[in-house]
Design a protein around this motif. Structure first.
Motif, PDB file in Angstrom:
ATOM      1  N   ALA A  84       0.839  -1.201   0.000  1.00 28.02           N
ATOM      2  CA  ALA A  84       0.000   0.000   0.000  1.00 28.02           C
ATOM      3  C   ALA A  84       0.876   1.254   0.000  1.00 28.02           C
ATOM      4  CB  ALA A  84      -0.930  -0.003   1.209  1.00 28.02           C
ATOM      5  N   MET A  86      -6.367  -1.059  -4.393  1.00 30.37           N
ATOM      6  CA  MET A  86      -5.839  -0.104  -3.413  1.00 30.37           C
ATOM      7  C   MET A  86      -6.243   1.329  -3.781  1.00 30.37           C
ATOM      8  SD  MET A  86      -4.151   0.382  -0.683  1.00 30.37           S
ATOM      9  CE  MET A  86      -4.089   2.041  -0.053  1.00 30.37           C
ATOM     10  N   LEU A 113      -9.911   2.001  -3.050  1.00 26.01           N
ATOM     11  CA  LEU A 113     -10.124   2.214  -1.617  1.00 26.01           C
ATOM     12  C   LEU A 113      -9.678   3.618  -1.227  1.00 26.01           C
ATOM     13  CD1 LEU A 113     -10.714   0.974   1.274  1.00 26.01           C
ATOM     14  CD2 LEU A 113      -8.279   0.452   1.365  1.00 26.01           C
ATOM     15  N   LYS A 124     -12.002   6.731   0.201  1.00 29.87           N
ATOM     16  CA  LYS A 124     -11.787   7.279   1.548  1.00 29.87           C
ATOM     17  C   LYS A 124     -11.349   8.742   1.512  1.00 29.87           C
ATOM     18  CE  LYS A 124     -12.509   3.511   3.897  1.00 29.87           C
ATOM     19  NZ  LYS A 124     -13.603   3.447   4.887  1.00 29.87           N
ATOM     20  N   TRP A 150      -8.388   9.707   0.524  1.00 25.16           N
ATOM     21  CA  TRP A 150      -6.929   9.833   0.702  1.00 25.16           C
ATOM     22  C   TRP A 150      -6.291  10.366  -0.578  1.00 25.16           C
ATOM     23  CZ3 TRP A 150      -6.444   4.017   2.422  1.00 25.16           C
ATOM     24  CH2 TRP A 150      -7.180   3.843   3.615  1.00 25.16           C
TER      25      TRP A 150
END
Lengths: 398, 93
Positions: B43, B80, B83, B87, B89
């Motif tokens: 990640a 990844m 996700l 979120k 990010w």
């Protein structure tokens, strides 16, 4: 929350299973505060810690030492931190050290000049407390005239490109305004709103019967929040469920000495805000103890770490790793035994104390008692025993 | 979940988020208001390549070259990134 092989998130903060790291440093830089909130979680005897605050140099040293231990999120809190004139210096140092810095403020004292200096110094985030959509309730619960100011400060924070994070403590006086509170957050352009249902420590415990909502009010508020979430994905609404209305206790502070380290205005190093209310505990102080020793080796930080200290019903409970027996302070405050199961738990032999508190909150006579606002005079009165009748049902007060 | 990410997409770290190496933890983290995400191994390797300039396709090629033995690397990367995007990010440039 998210859980897969590559990413660990736990209540917003990761935990390591083997060796604990203080990921959060909460710097309660002063207990002085221009607001007098009825629900303040600060110690009721805070007045004795307003004269011996750490110096700027001592705070900077504490920041450096905590960073070496692994602390990465820094909360600058209080009282009202902006009553100190060295927050800019503290922020500059925090930024140099690689902290993500969070200023937790009422907004009082946040001028255009100061927000510019804080931004230039590298402050990452400002969390602003709001109290209600009505001026009356805001001014009543804080015992100040701060409603207009908070609206202005919110605009200023947004204008400086900060994430807009609002924190609203929820209690009987504002819980029925949940829809309007969420609409206000959206209108202000909030990125996050924390709806923090009141927990009963400090001043809030003294005023418990006056502040506690009913279960019906809570259910309605939660339904309103869920409805808002479904239609407003841009505002992240965090609804913190009040533990009194749960069957199992919260994993308080994410575990004693697991991720949170609090340094108080006078330098005490604590695993939770209320820990000084526990009996027979000696907490280290940054003025004379190494911070690494305080976190890893001090008897206070090891006392309730993990599950070894537990007795029944916690010791044999299948959920003991999940909630770590709840909150030590709540156990002591309500049952007189810091090692008892958190009385919130339905397996606790003391759960009736919580049920009684919920019943008391429906009693119009108890509801109508005068609120004891958080101020220096009341703090001295509580500490001197003058207001003993208000607190005699509790074993100690934080 | 159907992937919405294209190989031509370019991402940067999300607004109000910070990505950094943490020596004490020996991993990368993403920091945001009052929160942190710990990024282990792959990640961290994926997100450290996000700079607001390189495309997802370039990142995939780079990682394939760096980790020639890793199997099914493209779908891991896409997962990844999905996700991370969901979120907040990351954000699309």
């Amino acid at each position: 929350m998210t859980q897969n092989t590559n990413v660990q998130v736990n209540n917003g903060v990761s935990t390591s299973a083997t060796q604990t790291t203080p990921l959060w440093l909460l710097a309660e830089v002063t207990y002085r505060c221009p607001l007098h909130c009825a629900f303040c979680y600060n110690p009721t005897d805070y007045d004795k810690h307003t004269q011996n605050e750490l110096t700027t140099a001592q705070w900077i040293q504490a920041l450096r030492d905590a960073r070496k231990l692994g602390a990465i999120q820094l909360g600058i809190s209080g009282g009202e931190p902006l009553l100190r004139d060295d927050i800019e210096e503290i922020v500059i140092e925090a930024h140099k050290l690689g902290y993500y810095s969070n200023l937790i403020t009422s907004g009082v004292g946040l001028t255009e000049q100061r927000i510019q200096a804080l931004k230039a110094g590298g402050l990452d985030h400002i969390q602003l407390s709001m109290h209600d959509v009505t001026e009356d309730i805001n001014n009543f619960i804080t015992n100040t005239k701060t409603f207009q100011l908070k609206q202005k400060v919110a605009t200023m924070i947004k204008a400086h490109g900060y994430p807009m994070v609002l924190n609203v403590v929820i209690h009987r006086f504002n819980i029925d305004h949940m829809k309007q509170i969420l609409e206000m957050a959206e209108a202000i352009g909030a990125d996050y709103i924390e709806l923090a249902n009141n927990q009963y420590y400090g001043w809030s415990l003294v005023n418990r019967s006056q502040l506690m909502p009913t279960r019906e009010q809570l259910d309605r508020a939660e339904a309103v929040t869920n409805e808002f979430r479904a239609t407003n994905p841009n505002v992240k609404a965090l609804y913190v469920v009040p533990d009194y209305f749960n069957d199992r206790p919260k994993k308080c502070m994410n575990g004693w000495g697991e991720v949170f380290m609090i340094v108080t205005a006078n330098g005490d190093v604590l695993p939770c805000h209320s820990a000084r209310s526990l009996p027979n505990m000696q907490f280290p102080n940054v003025k004379d103890a190494d911070l690494g020793w305080s976190w890893k080796d001090s008897p206070a930080f090891n006392k309730y770490r993990g599950t070894e200290w537990m007795k029944e019903p916690c010791r044999s409970c299948e959920d003991k790793e999940k909630d770590l027996g709840g909150c030590r302070c709540q156990s002591f405050l309500l049952t007189g035994d810091a090692e008892a199961a958190d009385p919130v738990c339905t397996k606790s032999p003391h759960r009736h104390l919580i049920d009684q508190a919920i019943e008391d909150a429906k009693n119009p006579q108890l509801q109508a008692q005068a609120i004891l606002f958080r101020n220096d005079k009341n703090s001295r009165r509580l500490a001197s025993g003058e207001l003993k009748s208000l607190i005699e049902q509790f074993h100690s007060l934080p | 979940m159907t992937t919405q990410i294209q190989l031509s997409d370019v991402f940067s770290i999300g607004l109000h988020h910070r990505f950094q190496w943490e020596d004490a933890q020996q991993n990368y983290v993403i920091l945001f208001p009052e929160g942190m995400v710990k990024l282990h191994g792959s990640a961290g390797e994926i997100l450290k390549r996000i700079d607001g300039k390189v495309s997802v396709g370039e990142i995939v090629e780079d990682l394939k070259t760096t980790f020639p033995d890793a199997e099914d690397i493209e779908s891991d990367i896409m997962g990844m990134l999905e996700l991370a995007l969901s979120k907040g990010w990351l954000r699309k440039v």
